[in-house]
Design an enzyme around this catalytic site. Structure first.
Site, PDB file in Angstrom:
ATOM      1  N   GLY A 172       0.808  -1.218   0.000  1.00  0.00           N
ATOM      2  CA  GLY A 172       0.000   0.000   0.000  1.00  0.00           C
ATOM      3  C   GLY A 172       0.842   1.268   0.000  1.00  0.00           C
ATOM      4  N   ASP A 218      -1.167   8.665  -6.859  1.00  0.00           N
ATOM      5  CA  ASP A 218       0.093   7.998  -6.522  1.00  0.00           C
ATOM      6  C   ASP A 218       1.306   8.575  -7.240  1.00  0.00           C
ATOM      7  OD1 ASP A 218      -1.493   6.453  -4.953  1.00  0.00           O
ATOM      8  OD2 ASP A 218      -1.358   4.653  -6.205  1.00  0.00           O
TER       9      ASP A 218
HETATM   10  P1  ADP Z   1       1.749  -1.058  -4.646  1.00  0.00           P
HETATM   11  O1  ADP Z   1       1.898   0.008  -5.687  1.00  0.00           O
HETATM   12  O2  ADP Z   1       0.740  -0.705  -3.613  1.00  0.00           O
HETATM   13  O3  ADP Z   1       3.064  -1.443  -4.020  1.00  0.00           O
HETATM   14  P2  ADP Z   1       0.855  -2.518  -6.924  1.00  0.00           P
HETATM   15  O4  ADP Z   1       0.149  -3.820  -7.065  1.00  0.00           O
HETATM   16  O5  ADP Z   1       0.229  -1.319  -7.493  1.00  0.00           O
HETATM   17  O6  ADP Z   1       1.174  -2.352  -5.358  1.00  0.00           O
HETATM   18  O7  ADP Z   1       2.290  -2.621  -7.583  1.00  0.00           O
HETATM   19  C1  ADP Z   1       3.135  -3.697  -7.267  1.00  0.00           C
HETATM   20  C2  ADP Z   1       3.711  -4.273  -8.553  1.00  0.00           C
HETATM   21  O8  ADP Z   1       4.734  -3.383  -9.051  1.00  0.00           O
HETATM   22  C3  ADP Z   1       4.396  -5.590  -8.365  1.00  0.00           C
HETATM   23  O9  ADP Z   1       3.474  -6.647  -8.465  1.00  0.00           O
HETATM   24  C4  ADP Z   1       5.397  -5.603  -9.510  1.00  0.00           C
HETATM   25  O10 ADP Z   1       4.752  -5.964 -10.710  1.00  0.00           O
HETATM   26  C5  ADP Z   1       5.791  -4.146  -9.607  1.00  0.00           C
HETATM   27  N1  ADP Z   1       7.010  -3.863  -8.840  1.00  0.00           N
HETATM   28  C6  ADP Z   1       7.121  -3.082  -7.741  1.00  0.00           C
HETATM   29  N2  ADP Z   1       8.405  -3.038  -7.298  1.00  0.00           N
HETATM   30  C7  ADP Z   1       9.120  -3.834  -8.151  1.00  0.00           C
HETATM   31  C8  ADP Z   1      10.499  -4.227  -8.229  1.00  0.00           C
HETATM   32  N3  ADP Z   1      11.397  -3.791  -7.341  1.00  0.00           N
HETATM   33  N4  ADP Z   1      10.867  -5.059  -9.242  1.00  0.00           N
HETATM   34  C9  ADP Z   1       9.951  -5.498 -10.129  1.00  0.00           C
HETATM   35  N5  ADP Z   1       8.664  -5.169 -10.108  1.00  0.00           N
HETATM   36  C10 ADP Z   1       8.226  -4.352  -9.134  1.00  0.00           C
HETATM   37 MG    MG Z   2       0.326   0.670  -6.942  1.00  0.00          MG
END
Ligand code: ADP
Ligand code: MG
Length: 365
Positions: A105, A153
């Site tokens: 989140g 965001d």
């Molecule tokens: P939040 O934005 O709340 O953390 P989201 O579901 O919107 O959750 O985004 C998370 C997604 O972003 C992950 O499932 C992945 O696909 C991508 N992501 C985030 N950080 C990384 C990372 N360090 N390496 C690869 N993908 C990432």
């Molecule tokens: Mg997100």
């Protein structure tokens, strides 16, 4: 010879203003100390090659087109959006390294989109302004990944500044910096409740539909336009009335919270946080036992206020805790969770940190 550039942008947390974004209302996020970093380098071909240090994966994409559900889309999708908008962006290597916890989140997705657009903008000397950088980052999520997220965001990640919260008007997309400097005797704690967002997708759509139905019945463009809660008595449906009441009162609480911050009235700010939580629990019905427990444990430890932050059904709780009560709070919330057989929570603390544009200015200085 290949050229290189870097982009850095943080995760965010919303202090108050939940489910107001799709009602054209107000939100109040801060930048976090966890950051995503993207190192970009030109290539001699047109390919986009994306790697993630966290996943230990590298993906080469020769023909970009919208692709939902792939982690690399949050990075490569930025190049696709820029090319769609007519910018001359050639082949590029994009190396991602992010400290922002995934799916907690704290908007790891926006942090990596923001870091990528900053890196690519610098690499190809695009000269995008603050609005366009945010618009490209949001379009990556909406149009490349097909996730219908709101305007908060990416703007929070890019526009937040140290020592300030960002008041974002989700209708005009205007951002205003509001002072957020905690005195030493107060700490902002983040409790990761480690609860999965079960059923969140369907419920999210249902809440959106209810808000739009309520606005239509009240004859306004969006619930943002209702400022007097008494106007809601015209809604015959009791559920619709409760949903709309959350949005209308929550928008008012954001503006009251801004006034409290400007007056450095932390007791008032805390009370608004707790009122926001009660509204999400009783009127919007998006809380779950783990988040309600974290709020109750915080208040029992002497917190000035506490609330769930984010879309709901789990996620993170924010608590404004007297610094000398922090240890007691960590112990209490852990004990209360253990007593109810919940997975142990993790608690961290944060201040209002610099967003991507301020970090870029610092890097250039
Ligand atoms: P939040 O934005 O709340 O953390 P989201 O579901 O919107 O959750 O985004 C998370 C997604 O972003 C992950 O499932 C992945 O696909 C991508 N992501 C985030 N950080 C990384 C990372 N360090 N390496 C690869 N993908 C990432
Ligand atoms: Mg997100």
């Amino acid at each position: 010879m290949s050229r290189s550039a870097v982009g850095v942008s943080p995760g965010r947390v919303n202090l108050i203003g939940e489910h107001t974004d799709y009602n054209d209302g107000f939100v109040l996020p801060i930048g976090l100390r966890w950051q995503a970093r993207v190192d970009a380098a030109t290539r001699s071909d047109d390919a986009v090659v994306v790697s993630s240090s966290q996943l230990g994966e590298t993906i080469r994409v020769d023909d970009l087109s919208p692709t939902p559900g792939q982690w690399w889309g949050y990075v490569a999708g930025v190049v696709w959006v820029l090319r769609q908008r007519g910018h001359a962006v050639g082949g590029v290597d994009l190396r991602l390294d992010s400290q922002v916890p995934l799916g907690g989140g704290l908007s790891s997705s926006a942090a990596i989109e923001a870091a990528t657009v900053l890196a690519v903008d610098a690499l190809f000397s695009l000269g995008l302004d603050a609005d366009e950088l945010a618009s490209v980052a949001q379009a990556t999520e909406n149009d490349f990944l097909a996730i219908p997220t709101g305007p908060m965001d990416q703007r929070a990640s890019l526009w937040c500044t140290a020592g300030h919260a960002l008041l974002l008007d989700c209708r005009s997309l205007q951002g205003t910096q509001v002072p957020f400097e905690l005195p030493d005797d107060l700490t902002l704690a983040l409790v990761d409740t480690h609860s999965p967002h079960v059923l969140a997708d369907g419920a999210y759509g249902e809440r959106r539909t209810s808000c739009h139905a309520a606005a239509e019945r009240l004859g306004v463009r969006a619930l943002r336009d209702v400022t007097d809660p008494a106007a809601l008595e015209g809604l015959a449906d009791a559920v619709l009335l409760r949903r709309a009441r959350h949005v209308v009162t929550e928008n008012a609480r954001v503006l009251d919270a801004v006034a409290a911050l400007e007056a450095a009235d932390w007791a008032r700010f805390g009370a608004l946080m707790t009122a926001s939580h009660a509204s999400m629990r009783d009127d919007y019905e998006i809380t779950v036992p783990t988040v309600d427990q974290a709020v109750d444990s915080a208040l029992a430890s002497g917190a000035l206020g506490a609330r769930m932050t984010g879309g709901g059904f789990g996620g993170t709780v924010l608590a404004l805790v007297p610094t000398d009560a922090l240890e007691d709070f960590v112990r209490r919330v852990s004990d209360d969770y253990a007593a109810r057989d919940f997975d142990p929570p993790s608690v961290s603390t944060t201040a209002a940190e610099a967003g991507g544009l301020e970090l870029r200015a610092r890097l250039r200085a």
